[in-house]
Design a protein around this motif. Structure first.
Motif, PDB file in Angstrom:
ATOM      1  N   ARG A  58       0.840  -1.210   0.000  1.00 34.32           N
ATOM      2  CA  ARG A  58       0.000   0.000   0.000  1.00 34.32           C
ATOM      3  C   ARG A  58       0.869   1.251   0.000  1.00 34.32           C
ATOM      4  O   ARG A  58       0.576   2.207  -0.723  1.00 34.32           O
ATOM      5  CB  ARG A  58      -0.939  -0.004   1.212  1.00 34.32           C
ATOM      6  CG  ARG A  58      -1.802   1.230   1.299  1.00 34.32           C
ATOM      7  CD  ARG A  58      -2.822   1.287   0.175  1.00 34.32           C
ATOM      8  NE  ARG A  58      -3.606   2.502   0.293  1.00 34.32           N
ATOM      9  CZ  ARG A  58      -3.824   3.350  -0.708  1.00 34.32           C
ATOM     10  NH1 ARG A  58      -3.359   3.102  -1.922  1.00 34.32           N
ATOM     11  NH2 ARG A  58      -4.519   4.431  -0.514  1.00 34.32           N
ATOM     12  N   LEU A  59       1.946   1.259   0.795  1.00 36.95           N
ATOM     13  CA  LEU A  59       2.846   2.415   0.798  1.00 36.95           C
ATOM     14  C   LEU A  59       3.503   2.576  -0.566  1.00 36.95           C
ATOM     15  O   LEU A  59       3.656   3.698  -1.050  1.00 36.95           O
ATOM     16  CB  LEU A  59       3.899   2.289   1.896  1.00 36.95           C
ATOM     17  CG  LEU A  59       4.840   3.483   2.044  1.00 36.95           C
ATOM     18  CD1 LEU A  59       4.074   4.782   2.292  1.00 36.95           C
ATOM     19  CD2 LEU A  59       5.842   3.230   3.161  1.00 36.95           C
ATOM     20  N   ALA A  60       3.845   1.473  -1.188  1.00 34.40           N
ATOM     21  CA  ALA A  60       4.412   1.533  -2.537  1.00 34.40           C
ATOM     22  C   ALA A  60       3.412   2.162  -3.506  1.00 34.40           C
ATOM     23  O   ALA A  60       3.773   3.031  -4.314  1.00 34.40           O
ATOM     24  CB  ALA A  60       4.814   0.134  -3.007  1.00 34.40           C
ATOM     25  N   ASP A  61       2.164   1.751  -3.416  1.00 41.57           N
ATOM     26  CA  ASP A  61       1.128   2.330  -4.280  1.00 41.57           C
ATOM     27  C   ASP A  61       0.990   3.834  -4.051  1.00 41.57           C
ATOM     28  O   ASP A  61       0.853   4.609  -5.004  1.00 41.57           O
ATOM     29  CB  ASP A  61      -0.227   1.651  -4.035  1.00 41.57           C
ATOM     30  CG  ASP A  61      -0.267   0.206  -4.521  1.00 41.57           C
ATOM     31  OD1 ASP A  61       0.601  -0.193  -5.329  1.00 41.57           O
ATOM     32  OD2 ASP A  61      -1.182  -0.526  -4.072  1.00 41.57           O
ATOM     33  N   LEU A  62       1.025   4.246  -2.790  1.00 42.20           N
ATOM     34  CA  LEU A  62       0.876   5.669  -2.468  1.00 42.20           C
ATOM     35  C   LEU A  62       2.043   6.510  -2.987  1.00 42.20           C
ATOM     36  O   LEU A  62       1.850   7.651  -3.408  1.00 42.20           O
ATOM     37  CB  LEU A  62       0.769   5.863  -0.948  1.00 42.20           C
ATOM     38  CG  LEU A  62      -0.496   5.360  -0.275  1.00 42.20           C
ATOM     39  CD1 LEU A  62      -0.348   5.414   1.236  1.00 42.20           C
ATOM     40  CD2 LEU A  62      -1.691   6.193  -0.735  1.00 42.20           C
ATOM     41  N   GLY A  64       4.335   5.550  -5.413  1.00 40.88           N
ATOM     42  CA  GLY A  64       4.780   5.278  -6.772  1.00 40.88           C
ATOM     43  C   GLY A  64       6.083   4.495  -6.818  1.00 40.88           C
ATOM     44  O   GLY A  64       6.667   4.315  -7.887  1.00 40.88           O
ATOM     45  N   LEU A  65       6.529   4.034  -5.661  1.00 40.88           N
ATOM     46  CA  LEU A  65       7.717   3.186  -5.608  1.00 40.88           C
ATOM     47  C   LEU A  65       7.274   1.731  -5.720  1.00 40.88           C
ATOM     48  O   LEU A  65       6.095   1.414  -5.549  1.00 40.88           O
ATOM     49  CB  LEU A  65       8.454   3.396  -4.274  1.00 40.88           C
ATOM     50  CG  LEU A  65       9.006   4.798  -4.015  1.00 40.88           C
ATOM     51  CD1 LEU A  65       9.443   4.941  -2.562  1.00 40.88           C
ATOM     52  CD2 LEU A  65      10.165   5.094  -4.953  1.00 40.88           C
ATOM     53  N   GLN A  66       8.193   0.849  -5.989  1.00 41.47           N
ATOM     54  CA  GLN A  66       7.908  -0.581  -6.013  1.00 41.47           C
ATOM     55  C   GLN A  66       7.974  -1.126  -4.585  1.00 41.47           C
ATOM     56  O   GLN A  66       8.721  -0.618  -3.751  1.00 41.47           O
ATOM     57  CB  GLN A  66       8.917  -1.317  -6.904  1.00 41.47           C
ATOM     58  CG  GLN A  66       8.882  -0.878  -8.351  1.00 41.47           C
ATOM     59  CD  GLN A  66       7.567  -1.238  -9.020  1.00 41.47           C
ATOM     60  OE1 GLN A  66       7.061  -2.342  -8.851  1.00 41.47           O
ATOM     61  NE2 GLN A  66       7.001  -0.297  -9.766  1.00 41.47           N
ATOM     62  N   ALA A  69      11.353  -1.744  -3.176  1.00 45.30           N
ATOM     63  CA  ALA A  69      12.059  -0.511  -2.781  1.00 45.30           C
ATOM     64  C   ALA A  69      11.661  -0.105  -1.360  1.00 45.30           C
ATOM     65  O   ALA A  69      12.512   0.347  -0.578  1.00 45.30           O
ATOM     66  CB  ALA A  69      11.751   0.618  -3.760  1.00 45.30           C
ATOM     67  N   ILE A  70      10.398  -0.294  -1.018  1.00 43.45           N
ATOM     68  CA  ILE A  70       9.949  -0.006   0.356  1.00 43.45           C
ATOM     69  C   ILE A  70      10.640  -0.969   1.320  1.00 43.45           C
ATOM     70  O   ILE A  70      11.120  -0.564   2.385  1.00 43.45           O
ATOM     71  CB  ILE A  70       8.413  -0.116   0.479  1.00 43.45           C
ATOM     72  CG1 ILE A  70       7.701   0.884  -0.455  1.00 43.45           C
ATOM     73  CG2 ILE A  70       7.973   0.056   1.927  1.00 43.45           C
ATOM     74  CD1 ILE A  70       7.973   2.340  -0.173  1.00 43.45           C
ATOM     75  N   ALA A  71      10.729  -2.241   0.950  1.00 42.67           N
ATOM     76  CA  ALA A  71      11.404  -3.228   1.795  1.00 42.67           C
ATOM     77  C   ALA A  71      12.873  -2.847   2.003  1.00 42.67           C
ATOM     78  O   ALA A  71      13.388  -2.957   3.121  1.00 42.67           O
ATOM     79  CB  ALA A  71      11.292  -4.621   1.179  1.00 42.67           C
ATOM     80  N   ARG A  72      13.543  -2.384   0.956  1.00 46.73           N
ATOM     81  CA  ARG A  72      14.948  -1.963   1.091  1.00 46.73           C
ATOM     82  C   ARG A  72      15.066  -0.749   2.001  1.00 46.73           C
ATOM     83  O   ARG A  72      15.973  -0.678   2.836  1.00 46.73           O
ATOM     84  CB  ARG A  72      15.558  -1.663  -0.279  1.00 46.73           C
ATOM     85  CG  ARG A  72      15.903  -2.907  -1.076  1.00 46.73           C
ATOM     86  CD  ARG A  72      16.735  -2.579  -2.299  1.00 46.73           C
ATOM     87  NE  ARG A  72      16.056  -1.685  -3.227  1.00 46.73           N
ATOM     88  CZ  ARG A  72      15.209  -2.081  -4.181  1.00 46.73           C
ATOM     89  NH1 ARG A  72      14.907  -3.365  -4.322  1.00 46.73           N
ATOM     90  NH2 ARG A  72      14.636  -1.203  -4.976  1.00 46.73           N
ATOM     91  N   LEU A  73      14.142   0.200   1.872  1.00 47.60           N
ATOM     92  CA  LEU A  73      14.133   1.368   2.765  1.00 47.60           C
ATOM     93  C   LEU A  73      14.016   0.916   4.222  1.00 47.60           C
ATOM     94  O   LEU A  73      14.725   1.417   5.089  1.00 47.60           O
ATOM     95  CB  LEU A  73      12.945   2.277   2.459  1.00 47.60           C
ATOM     96  CG  LEU A  73      13.090   3.313   1.378  1.00 47.60           C
ATOM     97  CD1 LEU A  73      11.742   3.981   1.136  1.00 47.60           C
ATOM     98  CD2 LEU A  73      14.128   4.331   1.740  1.00 47.60           C
ATOM     99  N   GLU A  74      13.109  -0.002   4.467  1.00 49.48           N
ATOM    100  CA  GLU A  74      12.853  -0.461   5.828  1.00 49.48           C
ATOM    101  C   GLU A  74      13.983  -1.331   6.383  1.00 49.48           C
ATOM    102  O   GLU A  74      14.127  -1.446   7.585  1.00 49.48           O
ATOM    103  CB  GLU A  74      11.522  -1.204   5.894  1.00 49.48           C
ATOM    104  CG  GLU A  74      10.351  -0.275   5.691  1.00 49.48           C
ATOM    105  CD  GLU A  74       9.011  -0.938   5.892  1.00 49.48           C
ATOM    106  OE1 GLU A  74       8.955  -2.174   6.127  1.00 49.48           O
ATOM    107  OE2 GLU A  74       7.993  -0.232   5.813  1.00 49.48           O
TER     108      GLU A  74
END
Length: 110
Positions: A58-62, A64-66, A69-74
């Motif tokens: 959902r954060l990726a959708d908000l 525009g990241l994949q 990419a969110i998992a790598r950020l976290e």
């Protein structure tokens, strides 16, 4: 041993674990310092998702990241670029205030 048999009083603090690693591995502190900014961003992103009750997808959708990419950020192992931080702020309302000084980068309280 069952989980109920584990005593929290016997657990080491994060600071104690870090200090032990630092003493055992000369390169650890360099790596710890190198990834400090990335970890601060990671904590902010994870906290935001938890507070909002949303998934990485959902954060990726908000943003525009994949989702990866969110998992790598976290994971907090590599510092995000300014464009990524800008996308996060636009989609979430988060604020990142950066301080770059004395050879390091970090977040400062908003």
């Amino acid at each position: 041993m069952e989980m109920r048999d584990v005593k929290l009083s016997g657990l080491k603090s994060a600071g104690e674990v870090i200090e032990e690693r630092r003493q055992a591995d000369a390169g650890f502190l360099d790596e710890w310092d190198r990834t400090a900014f990335a970890r601060e961003v990671a904590v902010t992103v994870v906290r935001y998702r938890a507070e909002q009750g949303i998934s990485q997808r959902r954060l990726a959708d908000l943003t525009g990241l994949q989702q990866p990419a969110i998992a790598r950020l976290e994971r907090g192992s590599e510092a995000p670029g300014l464009a990524t931080l800008a996308r996060l702020t636009r989609a979430t309302g988060l604020t990142f205030r950066l301080e770059i000084a004395n050879g390091s980068a970090g977040l400062v309280p908003a």
